[in-house]
Write an enzyme that holds these catalytic residues in place. Structure first.
Site, PDB file in Angstrom:
ATOM      1  N   TYR A  94     -20.390  10.314 -18.459  1.00  0.00           N
ATOM      2  CA  TYR A  94     -19.523  10.273 -17.251  1.00  0.00           C
ATOM      3  C   TYR A  94     -20.052   8.071 -16.304  1.00  0.00           C
ATOM      4  O   TYR A  94     -19.085   8.460 -15.988  1.00  0.00           O
ATOM      5  CB  TYR A  94     -19.281  11.216 -16.411  1.00  0.00           C
TER       6      TYR A  94
ATOM      7  N   LYS B  27     -27.201  17.305 -28.713  1.00  0.00           N
ATOM      8  CA  LYS B  27     -26.885  16.534 -30.069  1.00  0.00           C
ATOM      9  C   LYS B  27     -27.369  16.307 -30.612  1.00  0.00           C
ATOM     10  O   LYS B  27     -27.723  14.617 -31.059  1.00  0.00           O
ATOM     11  CB  LYS B  27     -25.359  16.563 -29.901  1.00  0.00           C
TER      12      LYS B  27
ATOM     13  N   ASP C 107     -21.911  22.330 -30.671  1.00  0.00           N
ATOM     14  CA  ASP C 107     -21.140  22.789 -31.560  1.00  0.00           C
ATOM     15  C   ASP C 107     -21.743  24.223 -31.452  1.00  0.00           C
ATOM     16  O   ASP C 107     -20.680  24.787 -31.488  1.00  0.00           O
ATOM     17  CB  ASP C 107     -21.256  21.579 -32.447  1.00  0.00           C
TER      18      ASP C 107
ATOM     19  N   ASP D 106     -19.740  20.198 -18.714  1.00  0.00           N
ATOM     20  CA  ASP D 106     -18.097  20.191 -17.855  1.00  0.00           C
ATOM     21  C   ASP D 106     -17.386  21.301 -19.168  1.00  0.00           C
ATOM     22  O   ASP D 106     -16.458  21.719 -19.524  1.00  0.00           O
ATOM     23  CB  ASP D 106     -17.662  18.931 -17.911  1.00  0.00           C
TER      24      ASP D 106
ATOM     25  N   ASP E  39     -15.583  25.010 -19.143  1.00  0.00           N
ATOM     26  CA  ASP E  39     -14.304  25.367 -19.294  1.00  0.00           C
ATOM     27  C   ASP E  39     -14.142  26.820 -20.033  1.00  0.00           C
ATOM     28  O   ASP E  39     -13.282  28.000 -19.980  1.00  0.00           O
ATOM     29  CB  ASP E  39     -13.651  24.563 -19.701  1.00  0.00           C
TER      30      ASP E  39
HETATM   31  C1  IPM Z   1     -15.193  19.402 -13.467  1.00  0.00           C
HETATM   32  C2  IPM Z   1     -13.954  18.876 -13.712  1.00  0.00           C
HETATM   33  C3  IPM Z   1     -14.215  17.143 -12.756  1.00  0.00           C
HETATM   34  C4  IPM Z   1     -15.214  16.750 -13.737  1.00  0.00           C
HETATM   35  C5  IPM Z   1     -12.908  16.447 -13.510  1.00  0.00           C
HETATM   36  C6  IPM Z   1     -11.927  16.887 -13.078  1.00  0.00           C
HETATM   37  C7  IPM Z   1     -13.437  14.987 -13.063  1.00  0.00           C
HETATM   38  O1  IPM Z   1     -13.138  18.473 -14.679  1.00  0.00           O
HETATM   39  O2  IPM Z   1     -15.568  19.129 -12.288  1.00  0.00           O
HETATM   40  O3  IPM Z   1     -15.770  20.077 -13.854  1.00  0.00           O
HETATM   41  O4  IPM Z   1     -15.050  16.160 -15.489  1.00  0.00           O
HETATM   42  O5  IPM Z   1     -16.498  16.326 -13.744  1.00  0.00           O
HETATM   43 MG    MG Z   2     -14.274  20.365 -15.623  1.00  0.00          MG
END
Ligand code: IPM
Ligand code: MG
Length: 353
Positions: free
Chosen positions: A141, A188, A220, A244, A248
């Site tokens: 990032y 990785k 992975d 990230d 999710d």
């Molecule tokens: C998170 C979100 C953010 C990230 C975005 C909105 C920039 O997905 O906080 O997980 O990728 O960090």
């Molecule tokens: Mg996110």
């Protein structure tokens, strides 16, 4: 105690869940005799509309004068043009960097009451309770980047220095010491040089934590192991982008992305607290948002920035209790179950306190 909290509602469902967070804070203040002073500030798309900047100077000032920041969500269709110069998400990234919030804590647990919502065998969900420690101010990032401009190429760089990996690894090992004493470090290292540095550094930091079991897993393979044996994970340490993505994925265990809270911490007590979910523009303004991610973020704020452990636990228990009672927002309701609005669900939690 008296504490000052910057409240950044942002976009989409942000203002709806923030309104309930403010109600929760005020209820907590009365019940436990604390004075929570909240100061609103702009972030994200609404900040771009009003000031041209996703993280305006005034917001920075209000945050700097606070003990902690509570943020709801940023982004929306209106600002989603990928070629736009300013984007709502930049507000979030700038804040993380500005306050040096390098450790992002994302706890995920499976709720027995919601196991029917999860597309995994219920026996796999037993005892699922993990904590992601996502590195938040480095990696892919924040490495060197070339935007498209008018040209035909672009790049991002995954860069880490040893101190950056060390400090977040210490956070993860200490967290593991307070839990089931197992740390999974995700990388990785078979392909990326930065990830070989990551693995080597984590292995060295491990020398200070003999009581914690360390496993290294390639990212992975980790996505697969998380689905095959989710209960075997305790603390999961990951690079910014890997964390990230994995967090999710893990939200599935909790029944909905709307359930997950997060804390972004630096060296001191100051922190930024936000639900993991986004601004959900498709349901914004309809009272459909799940306030749990936000409420549990408030709990984390009380725990980490204000050292109010008992108060934090009270919120977490109240959330568990209303879920066990059958309270549901749309995202966690099964067919035929009555659906509560954001406000109704939030009120049920506050009533339980
Ligand atoms: C998170 C979100 C953010 C990230 C975005 C909105 C920039 O997905 O906080 O997980 O990728 O960090
Ligand atoms: Mg996110």
């Amino acid at each position: 105690m008296k504490a000052t909290i910057a409240t950044l509602a942002g976009d989409g469902i942000g203002p709806e869940v923030m309104a309930e967070a403010l109600a929760l804070l005020s209820a907590m203040g009365s019940k436990y005799g604390h004075e929570f002073v909240t100061n609103e500030a702009l972030i994200g798309g609404i900040a771009i509309d009003e000031t041209g900047d996703a993280f305006p100077a005034e917001t920075q000032r209000i945050c700097e004068q606070s003990d902690a920041i509570l943020l709801a969500a940023v982004g929306g269709y209106k600002w989603s043009d990928p070629s736009a110069k300013v984007r709502p998400e930049q507000g979030l990234l700038k804040m993380r960097k500005h306050f040096n919030l390098f450790a992002n804590l994302r706890p995920v647990k499976a709720y027995p009451a919601l196991s029917q919502n999860v597309p995994l065998r219920p026996d796999l969900l037993e005892n699922v309770d993990m904590l992601f420690v996502r590195e938040l101010t480095g990696g892919l990032y924040f490495g060197e980047r070339k935007e498209m401009g008018d040209g035909d190429d672009a790049y991002d760089t995954m860069y880490y220095s040893r101190p950056e990996v060390e400090r977040v690894a210490h956070v993860a090992f200490r967290a593991a010491q307070g839990r089931r004493k197992k740390l999974t470090s995700v990388d990785k290292a078979n392909v990326l040089a930065s990830m070989r540095l990551w693995r080597k550094t984590v292995t060295q930091v491990h020398e200070d934590y003999g009581d914690v079991e360390l496993e290294h897993v390639l990212v992975d393979a980790c996505t697969m192991h998380m689905l095959m044996r989710p209960a075997s994970f305790d603390v999961i340490l990951a690079e910014n982008m890997f964390g990230d993505i994995l967090s999710d994925e893990a939200s599935v265990f909790a029944g909905s992305l709307g359930m997950l809270p997060s804390a972004s911490l630096g060296e001191g007590r100051f922190g930024l607290y936000e639900p993991v979910h986004g601004s959900a523009p498709d349901i914004a303004g309809q009272g459909k948002a799940n306030p749990v991610g936000m409420f549990l973020s408030v709990a984390m704020l009380l725990r980490y920035s204000l050292a109010l452990e008992e108060e934090a636990l009270a919120i977490e228990r109240a959330v568990d209790a209303v879920l066990a009672d059958g309270a549901r927002t749309g995202d966690i309701a099964r067919k035929g179950e009555p659906i509560l609005s954001t406000k109704e669900f939030a009120q049920a939690v506050i009533a339980k306190l």
